[in-house]
Design a protein around this motif. Structure first.
Motif, PDB file in Angstrom:
ATOM      1  N   PRO A 110      52.050  22.874 -36.777  1.00  0.00           N
ATOM      2  CA  PRO A 110      51.549  21.998 -37.845  1.00  0.00           C
ATOM      3  C   PRO A 110      51.115  20.656 -37.272  1.00  0.00           C
ATOM      4  O   PRO A 110      51.677  20.166 -36.315  1.00  0.00           O
ATOM      5  CB  PRO A 110      52.737  21.848 -38.793  1.00  0.00           C
ATOM      6  CG  PRO A 110      53.937  22.189 -37.972  1.00  0.00           C
ATOM      7  CD  PRO A 110      53.480  23.123 -36.896  1.00  0.00           C
ATOM      8  N   VAL A 111      50.122  20.075 -37.902  1.00  0.00           N
ATOM      9  CA  VAL A 111      49.597  18.794 -37.449  1.00  0.00           C
ATOM     10  C   VAL A 111      50.240  17.704 -38.282  1.00  0.00           C
ATOM     11  O   VAL A 111      50.269  17.769 -39.511  1.00  0.00           O
ATOM     12  CB  VAL A 111      48.066  18.749 -37.601  1.00  0.00           C
ATOM     13  CG1 VAL A 111      47.523  17.410 -37.153  1.00  0.00           C
ATOM     14  CG2 VAL A 111      47.439  19.869 -36.822  1.00  0.00           C
ATOM     15  N   SER A 112      50.755  16.682 -37.630  1.00  0.00           N
ATOM     16  CA  SER A 112      51.338  15.547 -38.351  1.00  0.00           C
ATOM     17  C   SER A 112      50.728  14.267 -37.811  1.00  0.00           C
ATOM     18  O   SER A 112      50.201  14.241 -36.706  1.00  0.00           O
ATOM     19  CB  SER A 112      52.861  15.532 -38.175  1.00  0.00           C
ATOM     20  OG  SER A 112      53.176  15.207 -36.841  1.00  0.00           O
ATOM     21  N   PRO A 113      50.830  13.183 -38.584  1.00  0.00           N
ATOM     22  CA  PRO A 113      50.231  11.925 -38.128  1.00  0.00           C
ATOM     23  C   PRO A 113      50.836  11.417 -36.823  1.00  0.00           C
ATOM     24  O   PRO A 113      50.204  10.689 -36.085  1.00  0.00           O
ATOM     25  CB  PRO A 113      50.498  10.948 -39.266  1.00  0.00           C
ATOM     26  CG  PRO A 113      50.885  11.763 -40.431  1.00  0.00           C
ATOM     27  CD  PRO A 113      51.369  13.067 -39.925  1.00  0.00           C
ATOM     28  N   ASP A 114      52.075  11.773 -36.531  1.00  0.00           N
ATOM     29  CA  ASP A 114      52.708  11.279 -35.313  1.00  0.00           C
ATOM     30  C   ASP A 114      52.123  11.939 -34.069  1.00  0.00           C
ATOM     31  O   ASP A 114      52.162  11.367 -32.988  1.00  0.00           O
ATOM     32  CB  ASP A 114      54.223  11.534 -35.370  1.00  0.00           C
ATOM     33  CG  ASP A 114      54.861  10.766 -36.526  1.00  0.00           C
ATOM     34  OD1 ASP A 114      54.317   9.688 -36.863  1.00  0.00           O
ATOM     35  OD2 ASP A 114      55.860  11.231 -37.090  1.00  0.00           O
ATOM     36  N   LEU A 115      51.557  13.178 -34.223  1.00  0.00           N
ATOM     37  CA  LEU A 115      51.006  13.877 -33.068  1.00  0.00           C
ATOM     38  C   LEU A 115      49.644  13.331 -32.654  1.00  0.00           C
ATOM     39  O   LEU A 115      49.222  13.497 -31.527  1.00  0.00           O
ATOM     40  CB  LEU A 115      50.876  15.377 -33.365  1.00  0.00           C
ATOM     41  CG  LEU A 115      52.196  16.127 -33.578  1.00  0.00           C
ATOM     42  CD1 LEU A 115      51.909  17.570 -33.942  1.00  0.00           C
ATOM     43  CD2 LEU A 115      53.049  16.064 -32.321  1.00  0.00           C
ATOM     44  N   ILE A 116      48.941  12.702 -33.585  1.00  0.00           N
ATOM     45  CA  ILE A 116      47.607  12.191 -33.283  1.00  0.00           C
ATOM     46  C   ILE A 116      47.732  10.742 -32.855  1.00  0.00           C
ATOM     47  O   ILE A 116      48.330   9.927 -33.543  1.00  0.00           O
ATOM     48  CB  ILE A 116      46.691  12.299 -34.517  1.00  0.00           C
ATOM     49  CG1 ILE A 116      46.571  13.766 -34.917  1.00  0.00           C
ATOM     50  CG2 ILE A 116      45.342  11.677 -34.246  1.00  0.00           C
ATOM     51  CD1 ILE A 116      45.825  13.962 -36.188  1.00  0.00           C
ATOM     52  N   ILE A 129      45.688   0.124 -42.791  1.00  0.00           N
ATOM     53  CA  ILE A 129      44.408   0.793 -42.571  1.00  0.00           C
ATOM     54  C   ILE A 129      44.516   1.776 -41.420  1.00  0.00           C
ATOM     55  O   ILE A 129      43.997   2.900 -41.490  1.00  0.00           O
ATOM     56  CB  ILE A 129      43.299  -0.241 -42.316  1.00  0.00           C
ATOM     57  CG1 ILE A 129      43.027  -1.028 -43.592  1.00  0.00           C
ATOM     58  CG2 ILE A 129      42.025   0.429 -41.828  1.00  0.00           C
ATOM     59  CD1 ILE A 129      42.113  -2.200 -43.397  1.00  0.00           C
ATOM     60  N   ALA A 130      45.225   1.390 -40.366  1.00  0.00           N
ATOM     61  CA  ALA A 130      45.409   2.289 -39.228  1.00  0.00           C
ATOM     62  C   ALA A 130      46.164   3.540 -39.668  1.00  0.00           C
ATOM     63  O   ALA A 130      45.831   4.662 -39.266  1.00  0.00           O
ATOM     64  CB  ALA A 130      46.150   1.573 -38.099  1.00  0.00           C
ATOM     65  N   GLN A 131      47.184   3.358 -40.499  1.00  0.00           N
ATOM     66  CA  GLN A 131      47.945   4.498 -41.014  1.00  0.00           C
ATOM     67  C   GLN A 131      47.041   5.401 -41.854  1.00  0.00           C
ATOM     68  O   GLN A 131      47.090   6.626 -41.735  1.00  0.00           O
ATOM     69  CB  GLN A 131      49.137   3.995 -41.863  1.00  0.00           C
ATOM     70  CG  GLN A 131      50.052   5.092 -42.337  1.00  0.00           C
ATOM     71  CD  GLN A 131      50.834   5.723 -41.201  1.00  0.00           C
ATOM     72  OE1 GLN A 131      51.038   5.126 -40.160  1.00  0.00           O
ATOM     73  NE2 GLN A 131      51.254   6.960 -41.391  1.00  0.00           N
ATOM     74  N   ALA A 132      46.176   4.803 -42.691  1.00  0.00           N
ATOM     75  CA  ALA A 132      45.268   5.588 -43.529  1.00  0.00           C
ATOM     76  C   ALA A 132      44.267   6.354 -42.656  1.00  0.00           C
ATOM     77  O   ALA A 132      43.935   7.510 -42.938  1.00  0.00           O
ATOM     78  CB  ALA A 132      44.526   4.676 -44.501  1.00  0.00           C
ATOM     79  N   VAL A 133      43.820   5.732 -41.561  1.00  0.00           N
ATOM     80  CA  VAL A 133      42.897   6.407 -40.652  1.00  0.00           C
ATOM     81  C   VAL A 133      43.592   7.593 -39.997  1.00  0.00           C
ATOM     82  O   VAL A 133      43.013   8.677 -39.855  1.00  0.00           O
ATOM     83  CB  VAL A 133      42.354   5.415 -39.595  1.00  0.00           C
ATOM     84  CG1 VAL A 133      41.643   6.142 -38.468  1.00  0.00           C
ATOM     85  CG2 VAL A 133      41.430   4.411 -40.246  1.00  0.00           C
ATOM     86  N   ARG A 134      44.866   7.425 -39.629  1.00  0.00           N
ATOM     87  CA  ARG A 134      45.610   8.540 -39.027  1.00  0.00           C
ATOM     88  C   ARG A 134      45.730   9.692 -40.014  1.00  0.00           C
ATOM     89  O   ARG A 134      45.500  10.847 -39.669  1.00  0.00           O
ATOM     90  CB  ARG A 134      47.000   8.060 -38.594  1.00  0.00           C
ATOM     91  CG  ARG A 134      46.969   7.398 -37.238  1.00  0.00           C
ATOM     92  CD  ARG A 134      48.367   7.083 -36.741  1.00  0.00           C
ATOM     93  NE  ARG A 134      48.419   5.636 -36.670  1.00  0.00           N
ATOM     94  CZ  ARG A 134      49.377   4.860 -37.118  1.00  0.00           C
ATOM     95  NH1 ARG A 134      50.442   5.379 -37.661  1.00  0.00           N
ATOM     96  NH2 ARG A 134      49.305   3.564 -37.020  1.00  0.00           N
ATOM     97  N   TRP A 135      46.092   9.377 -41.238  1.00  0.00           N
ATOM     98  CA  TRP A 135      46.223  10.431 -42.252  1.00  0.00           C
ATOM     99  C   TRP A 135      44.869  11.090 -42.522  1.00  0.00           C
ATOM    100  O   TRP A 135      44.790  12.298 -42.745  1.00  0.00           O
ATOM    101  CB  TRP A 135      46.809   9.882 -43.548  1.00  0.00           C
ATOM    102  CG  TRP A 135      48.310   9.773 -43.484  1.00  0.00           C
ATOM    103  CD1 TRP A 135      49.030   8.654 -43.334  1.00  0.00           C
ATOM    104  CD2 TRP A 135      49.228  10.855 -43.531  1.00  0.00           C
ATOM    105  NE1 TRP A 135      50.367   8.942 -43.276  1.00  0.00           N
ATOM    106  CE2 TRP A 135      50.515  10.313 -43.405  1.00  0.00           C
ATOM    107  CE3 TRP A 135      49.109  12.245 -43.646  1.00  0.00           C
ATOM    108  CZ2 TRP A 135      51.671  11.083 -43.408  1.00  0.00           C
ATOM    109  CZ3 TRP A 135      50.262  13.006 -43.667  1.00  0.00           C
ATOM    110  CH2 TRP A 135      51.521  12.431 -43.545  1.00  0.00           C
ATOM    111  N   GLY A 136      43.794  10.297 -42.524  1.00  0.00           N
ATOM    112  CA  GLY A 136      42.465  10.876 -42.708  1.00  0.00           C
ATOM    113  C   GLY A 136      42.119  11.822 -41.582  1.00  0.00           C
ATOM    114  O   GLY A 136      41.538  12.892 -41.801  1.00  0.00           O
ATOM    115  N   SER A 137      42.470  11.469 -40.367  1.00  0.00           N
ATOM    116  CA  SER A 137      42.216  12.338 -39.218  1.00  0.00           C
ATOM    117  C   SER A 137      42.995  13.635 -39.342  1.00  0.00           C
ATOM    118  O   SER A 137      42.491  14.722 -39.035  1.00  0.00           O
ATOM    119  CB  SER A 137      42.605  11.636 -37.919  1.00  0.00           C
ATOM    120  OG  SER A 137      41.832  10.484 -37.740  1.00  0.00           O
TER     121      SER A 137
END
Length: 170
Positions: A157-163, A116-124
């Protein structure tokens, strides 16, 4: 003319009879007036009772019509009451189903916190990309300015690791 004792007795009897007749005439006159008054009162009562009887009869007819009307309305409302009963039963079942689903979602969320945390990151990330690529609403009257190639290259570019997000769900 000689007055004899028998004559005096007859005269007294005649006078007594006259007095008796006068008193009886007065009594009968009073009785006649009283009976006339009673007759008038009785006639008035009869007229009033006739009026009251007609009013009571009309009232009874209206009451009977109202009772019939209430019975009809009650018969019409019986299906509504039955439907409300069924609706209450259905709402109880839906509430129980929602409670069951909520419990299962809660337990699934506890088991899959990391996903769920991963999905929230991707959603962001998706929201950030959407915001950056969305045209400005304030520039709707003016033509939007085109970006140059240098400006496009300068964007990172924005990636999930940057957030950074909190991995725990509360």
């Amino acid at each position: 003319m000689e007055i004899t004792l028998g004559g005096i007795a007859g005269l007294i009897a005649a006078l007594a009879f006259v007095v008796l007749v006068i008193f009886l005439a007065r009594v009968l006159s009073n009785v006649n007036r009283t009976l006339g008054s009673v007759a008038n009162t009785t006639e008035n009562l009869e007229r009033q009772l006739d009026g009251i009887t007609m009013e009571v009869t009309a009232l009874l007819h209206k009451t009977n019509r109202l009772v019939d009307n209430v019975e009809e309305k009650t018969e019409l409302l019986a299906p509504v009451a039955h439907a409300l009963d069924e609706l209450g039963t259905s709402l109880n079942e839906v509430t129980e189903s929602v409670r069951t689903v909520s419990t299962s979602v809660h337990s699934a969320a506890d088991e899959n916190k990391e996903q769920i945390a991963q999905a929230v990151r991707w959603g962001s990330v998706a929201v950030e990309l959407f915001k950056k690529n969305k045209p400005e609403a304030s520039a709707s009257k003016e033509r939007p300015r085109r970006r140059t190639r240098r400006e496009k290259k300068a964007e990172t570019p924005v990636s999930p690791d940057l957030i950074q997000t909190d991995d725990t769900i509360k």
